[in-house]
Design a protein around this motif. Sequence first.
Motif, PDB file in Angstrom:
ATOM      1  N   GLU A   1       8.378  -7.845  19.411  1.00 27.37           N
ATOM      2  CA  GLU A   1       6.925  -7.790  19.201  1.00 27.37           C
ATOM      3  C   GLU A   1       6.345  -6.415  19.549  1.00 27.37           C
ATOM      4  N   ALA A   2       6.729  -5.854  20.682  1.00 22.58           N
ATOM      5  CA  ALA A   2       6.179  -4.563  21.110  1.00 22.58           C
ATOM      6  C   ALA A   2       6.600  -3.451  20.150  1.00 22.58           C
ATOM      7  N   LYS A   3       7.862  -3.458  19.742  1.00 22.47           N
ATOM      8  CA  LYS A   3       8.332  -2.432  18.824  1.00 22.47           C
ATOM      9  C   LYS A   3       7.686  -2.598  17.451  1.00 22.47           C
ATOM     10  N   ALA A   4       7.463  -3.852  17.033  1.00 24.17           N
ATOM     11  CA  ALA A   4       6.827  -4.105  15.735  1.00 24.17           C
ATOM     12  C   ALA A   4       5.401  -3.557  15.721  1.00 24.17           C
ATOM     13  N   ILE A   5       4.677  -3.761  16.811  1.00 27.91           N
ATOM     14  CA  ILE A   5       3.303  -3.242  16.900  1.00 27.91           C
ATOM     15  C   ILE A   5       3.320  -1.718  16.835  1.00 27.91           C
ATOM     16  N   ARG A   6       4.268  -1.098  17.570  1.00 23.62           N
ATOM     17  CA  ARG A   6       4.381   0.363  17.561  1.00 23.62           C
ATOM     18  C   ARG A   6       4.748   0.868  16.166  1.00 23.62           C
ATOM     19  N   LEU A   7       5.686   0.212  15.500  1.00 25.33           N
ATOM     20  CA  LEU A   7       6.090   0.625  14.153  1.00 25.33           C
ATOM     21  C   LEU A   7       4.938   0.504  13.155  1.00 25.33           C
ATOM     22  N   LEU A   8       4.169  -0.580  13.256  1.00 29.59           N
ATOM     23  CA  LEU A   8       3.011  -0.744  12.364  1.00 29.59           C
ATOM     24  C   LEU A   8       1.989   0.361  12.584  1.00 29.59           C
ATOM     25  N   LYS A   9       1.731   0.673  13.847  1.00 27.17           N
ATOM     26  CA  LYS A   9       0.760   1.724  14.164  1.00 27.17           C
ATOM     27  C   LYS A   9       1.232   3.068  13.622  1.00 27.17           C
ATOM     28  N   GLU A  10       2.526   3.382  13.830  1.00 25.62           N
ATOM     29  CA  GLU A  10       3.072   4.648  13.326  1.00 25.62           C
ATOM     30  C   GLU A  10       3.048   4.688  11.803  1.00 25.62           C
ATOM     31  N   ALA A  11       3.334   3.566  11.160  1.00 24.54           N
ATOM     32  CA  ALA A  11       3.332   3.521   9.697  1.00 24.54           C
ATOM     33  C   ALA A  11       1.928   3.736   9.143  1.00 24.54           C
ATOM     34  N   LYS A  12       0.938   3.133   9.780  1.00 25.72           N
ATOM     35  CA  LYS A  12      -0.447   3.322   9.319  1.00 25.72           C
ATOM     36  C   LYS A  12      -0.887   4.768   9.489  1.00 25.72           C
ATOM     37  N   GLU A  13      -0.483   5.388  10.612  1.00 25.25           N
ATOM     38  CA  GLU A  13      -0.826   6.799  10.822  1.00 25.25           C
ATOM     39  C   GLU A  13      -0.142   7.683   9.776  1.00 25.25           C
ATOM     40  N   GLU A  14       1.119   7.381   9.483  1.00 20.21           N
ATOM     41  CA  GLU A  14       1.844   8.154   8.477  1.00 20.21           C
ATOM     42  C   GLU A  14       1.209   7.976   7.098  1.00 20.21           C
ATOM     43  N   MET A  15       0.784   6.765   6.778  1.00 25.11           N
ATOM     44  CA  MET A  15       0.102   6.544   5.493  1.00 25.11           C
ATOM     45  C   MET A  15      -1.190   7.341   5.421  1.00 25.11           C
ATOM     46  N   TYR A  16      -1.927   7.369   6.539  1.00 24.72           N
ATOM     47  CA  TYR A  16      -3.187   8.119   6.567  1.00 24.72           C
ATOM     48  C   TYR A  16      -2.926   9.607   6.366  1.00 24.72           C
TER      49      TYR A  16
ATOM     50  N   LYS B   1       0.832  -1.206   0.000  1.00 16.51           N
ATOM     51  CA  LYS B   1       0.000   0.000   0.000  1.00 16.51           C
ATOM     52  C   LYS B   1       0.868   1.258   0.000  1.00 16.51           C
ATOM     53  N   SER B   2       2.006   1.188   0.698  1.00 18.66           N
ATOM     54  CA  SER B   2       2.921   2.333   0.722  1.00 18.66           C
ATOM     55  C   SER B   2       3.469   2.616  -0.669  1.00 18.66           C
ATOM     56  N   LEU B   3       3.822   1.561  -1.395  1.00 18.20           N
ATOM     57  CA  LEU B   3       4.317   1.761  -2.757  1.00 18.20           C
ATOM     58  C   LEU B   3       3.230   2.327  -3.670  1.00 18.20           C
ATOM     59  N   LYS B   4       1.997   1.868  -3.504  1.00 21.60           N
ATOM     60  CA  LYS B   4       0.900   2.401  -4.311  1.00 21.60           C
ATOM     61  C   LYS B   4       0.648   3.867  -3.985  1.00 21.60           C
ATOM     62  N   LEU B   5       0.743   4.207  -2.695  1.00 21.97           N
ATOM     63  CA  LEU B   5       0.580   5.596  -2.288  1.00 21.97           C
ATOM     64  C   LEU B   5       1.702   6.451  -2.864  1.00 21.97           C
ATOM     65  N   LEU B   6       2.911   5.932  -2.836  1.00 25.34           N
ATOM     66  CA  LEU B   6       4.052   6.637  -3.409  1.00 25.34           C
ATOM     67  C   LEU B   6       3.862   6.849  -4.909  1.00 25.34           C
ATOM     68  N   ALA B   7       3.314   5.855  -5.583  1.00 24.81           N
ATOM     69  CA  ALA B   7       3.069   5.971  -7.027  1.00 24.81           C
ATOM     70  C   ALA B   7       2.024   7.043  -7.337  1.00 24.81           C
ATOM     71  N   SER B   8       1.094   7.273  -6.410  1.00 26.26           N
ATOM     72  CA  SER B   8       0.098   8.319  -6.615  1.00 26.26           C
ATOM     73  C   SER B   8       0.718   9.708  -6.515  1.00 26.26           C
ATOM     74  N   TRP B   9       1.755   9.846  -5.697  1.00 25.88           N
ATOM     75  CA  TRP B   9       2.369  11.153  -5.483  1.00 25.88           C
ATOM     76  C   TRP B   9       3.479  11.466  -6.477  1.00 25.88           C
ATOM     77  N   THR B  10       4.168  10.460  -6.992  1.00 28.38           N
ATOM     78  CA  THR B  10       5.302  10.726  -7.878  1.00 28.38           C
ATOM     79  C   THR B  10       4.913  10.473  -9.325  1.00 28.38           C
ATOM     80  N   VAL B  11       5.270  11.416 -10.174  1.00 29.49           N
ATOM     81  CA  VAL B  11       4.948  11.298 -11.588  1.00 29.49           C
ATOM     82  C   VAL B  11       6.121  10.689 -12.352  1.00 29.49           C
ATOM     83  N   ASP B  12       7.330  11.138 -11.998  1.00 32.14           N
ATOM     84  CA  ASP B  12       8.529  10.689 -12.696  1.00 32.14           C
ATOM     85  C   ASP B  12       8.964   9.326 -12.154  1.00 32.14           C
ATOM     86  N   ARG B  13       9.287   8.414 -13.052  1.00 31.36           N
ATOM     87  CA  ARG B  13       9.678   7.056 -12.654  1.00 31.36           C
ATOM     88  C   ARG B  13      10.991   7.030 -11.876  1.00 31.36           C
ATOM     89  N   GLU B  14      11.943   7.886 -12.234  1.00 33.17           N
ATOM     90  CA  GLU B  14      13.227   7.932 -11.523  1.00 33.17           C
ATOM     91  C   GLU B  14      13.034   8.373 -10.074  1.00 33.17           C
TER      92      GLU B  14
END
Length: 170
Positions: free
Chosen positions: A81-96, A47-60
């Motif tokens: 495990e605890a850090k992974a859960i925190r990282l996932l939560k932060e990543a989802k918030e950043e994607m949003y 999903k992050s790559l798809k979001l990035l593709a929406s923002w960037t026009v140039d392939r390079e």
Amino acid sequence: VAPSKSAIGVTNKTIAMNEVFRSAGDQFRQKIPQLSRKAEVSRLYRKSLKLLASWTVDREIFLDEAEKLRARFDAGKNANEAKAIRLLKEAKEEMYQNSHPDPYCVPFMPGGSLFMRNPPPPLEVCFPDGNYPPDAPKVLFNPDMSVCKEETGKNFNGTVLVDFTKKNME
């Protein structure tokens, strides 16, 4: 029952109607499958790559930013495990926070210009007597052309709710 005003000025009748609409929509939503941590991270990366593709026009530029994104995911690869859960939560918030107002979508998917332009007619319409030819499809397809499977959570139940504002199916 007479509607009564609440503290914020919303009537009980309005609240009940919203619950009715929500329950009607819930009948057509697909169930969310339980994912392993690895599958959840893989979906987040995709999903992050798809979001990035929406923002960037140039392939390079896209390729440079995708390398940075991959490095960020690799940095958290061996987290506990605890850090992974925190990282996932932060990543989802950043994607949003970085979500695109008009994301790119494939033309034949929901929200695309070709979505359901020429849908195949149901077999019941083509063969009303029920005498299907031997080469007729034996599987059901979802509107996104994925095969209906109960275990993936994408099972065809007659009607699918397509949200064109979010450009997805629920």
